[in-house]
Design an enzyme around this catalytic site. Structure first.
Site, PDB file in Angstrom:
ATOM      1  N   CYS A  83     -24.081  21.760 100.530  1.00  0.00           N
ATOM      2  CA  CYS A  83     -22.639  21.568 100.698  1.00  0.00           C
ATOM      3  C   CYS A  83     -21.898  22.889 100.457  1.00  0.00           C
ATOM      4  O   CYS A  83     -22.158  23.871 101.126  1.00  0.00           O
ATOM      5  CB  CYS A  83     -22.147  20.438  99.795  1.00  0.00           C
ATOM      6  SG  CYS A  83     -20.472  19.865 100.186  1.00  0.00           S
ATOM      7  N   HIS A 192     -25.132  16.046 102.228  1.00  0.00           N
ATOM      8  CA  HIS A 192     -25.600  15.762 100.869  1.00  0.00           C
ATOM      9  C   HIS A 192     -26.934  15.018 100.919  1.00  0.00           C
ATOM     10  O   HIS A 192     -26.963  13.794 101.045  1.00  0.00           O
ATOM     11  CB  HIS A 192     -24.570  14.903 100.134  1.00  0.00           C
ATOM     12  CG  HIS A 192     -23.320  15.629  99.790  1.00  0.00           C
ATOM     13  ND1 HIS A 192     -23.166  16.344  98.628  1.00  0.00           N
ATOM     14  CD2 HIS A 192     -22.158  15.765 100.476  1.00  0.00           C
ATOM     15  CE1 HIS A 192     -21.961  16.884  98.606  1.00  0.00           C
ATOM     16  NE2 HIS A 192     -21.331  16.552  99.714  1.00  0.00           N
ATOM     17  N   GLU A 194     -28.877  14.337  98.526  1.00  0.00           N
ATOM     18  CA  GLU A 194     -28.981  13.445  97.361  1.00  0.00           C
ATOM     19  C   GLU A 194     -28.272  12.112  97.581  1.00  0.00           C
ATOM     20  O   GLU A 194     -28.477  11.159  96.825  1.00  0.00           O
ATOM     21  CB  GLU A 194     -28.433  14.148  96.112  1.00  0.00           C
ATOM     22  CG  GLU A 194     -26.924  14.230  95.998  1.00  0.00           C
ATOM     23  CD  GLU A 194     -26.283  15.333  96.821  1.00  0.00           C
ATOM     24  OE1 GLU A 194     -25.063  15.536  96.669  1.00  0.00           O
ATOM     25  OE2 GLU A 194     -26.995  16.005  97.599  1.00  0.00           O
TER      26      GLU A 194
END
Length: 214
Positions: A83, A192, A194
């Site tokens: 990011c 992202h 995650e």
């Protein structure tokens, strides 16, 4: 056991990145979230995340004393930017405007309001938020086991505009843009992982196993 340092310079959703990496690295790597330049310097691999406004992120990186170690890690070890952490690797950003780290040639540009219309003429929102497909431009070890066209989760108003031929993955909103770039030991991704379910965890698992070579 290898050590993976997640750089904590006070910006971003760092705990979700840490938990996701700890999950996929269990038994293979010691994953640490750290504000210590010495820990970053001693790590085998480095993850450089970030979230928020680019000027604030750059200021916090300068103030933390971590800037020199981040640059050193990017020169020599497996390195993952996520990011805003990925955006900071370029020379500058239109947000601010902000002078960044200059690891990659090029800049970070805001989605232009005049072009944010889909194929049916409907206006698209900025920031770009939600799931979007990722299309392979060039193969890379971190994409091993991930299908072309897989969906990842995005939250951003700015995107990479590299001068070098370093794009490995593209997305579209509504036009194609570089969503992941790579060179040597560095892989940087706008979305992202995650927060991107099984595909994102697979990318992080691939990073844990990556030797830093394309």
């Amino acid at each position: 056991m290898q050590r993976i340092a997640i750089v904590d310079y006070g910006m971003g959703n760092l705990h979700s990145v840490t938990k996701a990496l700890q999950r996929v690295a269990a038994g293979q790597a010691d994953v640490v979230l750290t504000q210590s330049p010495a820990v970053v310097a001693g790590a085998d691999k480095v993850v450089f995340p970030g979230q928020g406004a680019m000027p604030d992120c750059m200021r916090h990186l300068d103030e933390s004393g971590l800037k020199a170690e981040v640059l050193q890690a990017a020169r020599e070890r497996p390195f993952l930017g996520i990011c805003v952490g990925a955006q900071l690797l370029f020379e500058r950003s239109e947000e601010g405007p902000t002078e960044s780290l200059g690891v990659f040639k090029g800049e970070v540009r805001r989605f232009p309001a005049a072009r944010m219309v889909d194929a049916d003429g409907r206006k698209l929102k900025v920031p770009h938020m939600g799931w979007n497909r990722m299309f392979v431009v060039r193969g890379h070890p971190l994409w091993h086991g991930i299908e072309d066209g897989e969906r990842f989760y995005f939250v951003h108003s700015y995107h990479f505009a590299p001068i070098e031929d370093i794009a490995v993955i593209e997305a579209a909103y509504p036009y194609r843009f570089a969503a992941a770039v790579a060179r040597g030991n560095i892989f940087a991704i706008q979305c992202h992982p995650e927060k991107s379910a099984h595909a994102g965890l697979k990318l992080l698992e691939n990073f844990v196993n990556w030797d830093g070579r394309a």
